[in-house]
Design an enzyme around this catalytic site. Sequence first.
Site, PDB file in Angstrom:
ATOM      1  N   ARG A  98     -20.293 -11.624 -51.197  1.00 52.26           N
ATOM      2  CA  ARG A  98     -20.447 -11.018 -52.712  1.00 52.26           C
ATOM      3  C   ARG A  98     -19.765  -9.771 -53.112  1.00 52.26           C
ATOM      4  NH1 ARG A  98     -27.100 -11.372 -52.841  1.00 52.26           N
ATOM      5  NH2 ARG A  98     -26.794 -11.414 -50.648  1.00 52.26           N
ATOM      6  N   TYR A 146       7.050  26.731 -50.917  1.00 56.02           N
ATOM      7  CA  TYR A 146       6.634  26.038 -50.007  1.00 56.02           C
ATOM      8  C   TYR A 146       6.825  26.891 -48.561  1.00 56.02           C
ATOM      9  CZ  TYR A 146       6.840  22.565 -46.360  1.00 56.02           C
ATOM     10  OH  TYR A 146       6.687  21.835 -45.154  1.00 56.02           O
ATOM     11  N   ASN A 203       5.203  39.569 -49.172  1.00 53.55           N
ATOM     12  CA  ASN A 203       5.190  38.901 -50.666  1.00 53.55           C
ATOM     13  C   ASN A 203       6.179  37.888 -50.825  1.00 53.55           C
ATOM     14  OD1 ASN A 203       5.343  38.528 -53.481  1.00 53.55           O
ATOM     15  ND2 ASN A 203       4.341  40.451 -53.685  1.00 53.55           N
TER      16      ASN A 203
END
Length: 457
Positions: free
Chosen positions: A8, A367, A378
Amino acid sequence: MAAGKGTRMKSALPKVLHRLGGRALLEHVIDCARGVSARQMVVITGHEADVVEEFLSQRAVPGLRCVRQMPQLGTGHAVQQAVPVLSDDGITLVLSGDVPLTEAETLRRLLEACLHPSGPCLALLTLDMPDPTGYGRIVRSPDGAVQAIVEQRDASEAQRAITEIYSGIMAVPTRLLRGWLGRLDNHNAQQEYYLTDVVKLAVADGTPVRAHRIADAVQVAGVNSPAQLAELERAYQLRCAHALMAQGVRLADPARLDVRGVLQCGQDVEIDVNCVFQGRVVLEDGVRIGPHCVIANAHIGQGSVIQAMTHIDGERAGVTVGQHAAIGPFARLRPGAQLGREVHIGNFVEVKNSTLADGAKANHLAYLGDATVGERVNYGAGAITANYDGANKHRTVIEADVHVGSNSVLVAPVTLGAGGTVGAGSVVTKDAPPQALTVVRGKTVTVPGWVRPQKKK
Ligand code: UD1
Ligand code: CA
């Protein structure tokens, strides 16, 4: 019992390997058996036996072995395959691979019922169900004694009206079980050897049959169809949500949480709506998770905030986020991202296999792959580490206090010395010295009085 086809489900995957809360149904059942410290565990495989056995061997459960049932002639026939490897002095607890959420405490009670002081007996786990369709019915005599279990397809009209159902779980002294199994036949609607027929045999032998009836339907719910699987998934998730709230976790909505693994939370953790947790996730004290986050295999440090729509997937290497970090919205942390204290990762920033020391920031559209990033760096908007040369991956080292200008490309392997600045738009292919400005781009040229081309008349 894990040999059935699960027709089922209409799936190529064996039913007992379908997932609930991120783990296979069969894993839930095995955990249940471990919860009562079973001396020995036998999994009966059959349909797609190779696949199921391979799955189990990867998990290396101590004391577990598989026996095969070929072909599959019913639940009684299934257990017949297992009894030769069971010792006569024990109790056999029969569990169904497709009934995943039984609690160990319930099984302990069932074992107690089986080991009744007045003598060993056959103990059945049963439940009253408003709609018992599909389940075996518990047939009792007028004095209330259990007489038989009758399957849906063999039941008379009157028997179908019975609402007490058999859960598929029984406890029985192995010696008695062995005798009864040898006497089963398949004279029924499905021409199968039903395990449930041992009830009639026990009654015939004068062995008492006890029904341990519980009220919590979730614990005996079987998975036979995708709809039942989805229904049980919600029940399981609600259980997880309530367990978390009982520990003090604040959920915006317990109905909109998905834990597909293990989620461990400290004090004062807040989780907004529609978050999915996978594998092992730890949220330390005071962590806040915004709405619609997906977090897998990660450790989030104390006081950190993960804002909306963030995707964190540590896979095998894991992801760690230090204390008081700010991640997202729309951030992506991939395997091997290791972030220190107060690191900021902003929108559309992807970090993979990189270490960011305390206070480093990459706030927009960037990235970082295979990079070692120093303290307080930074990393400007649009900056990229070009870490892959088409064949190999290379590391980028950005020392402490470097500022990387917007839209820079750092072509690895390359090192940016401490305190240096990289001008915006630079393509850096050579190491940049510390404490200096490095700019790698065309010089600005201005031509005074330059006249634009004109259309010819
Ligand atoms: C079974 C019970 C039913 C009970 C219900 C509870 C029988 C005859 N019926 O019905 O009384 O109310 O569970 O969920 O036992 N399996 C095998 N080999 C086989 C057949 C099945 O290993 O030859 C395994 C399946 O993989 C499954 C379990 O046994 O894990 C139960 O089989 P299933 O066909 O789902 O039985 P039900 O019809 O649900
Ligand atoms: Ca079933």
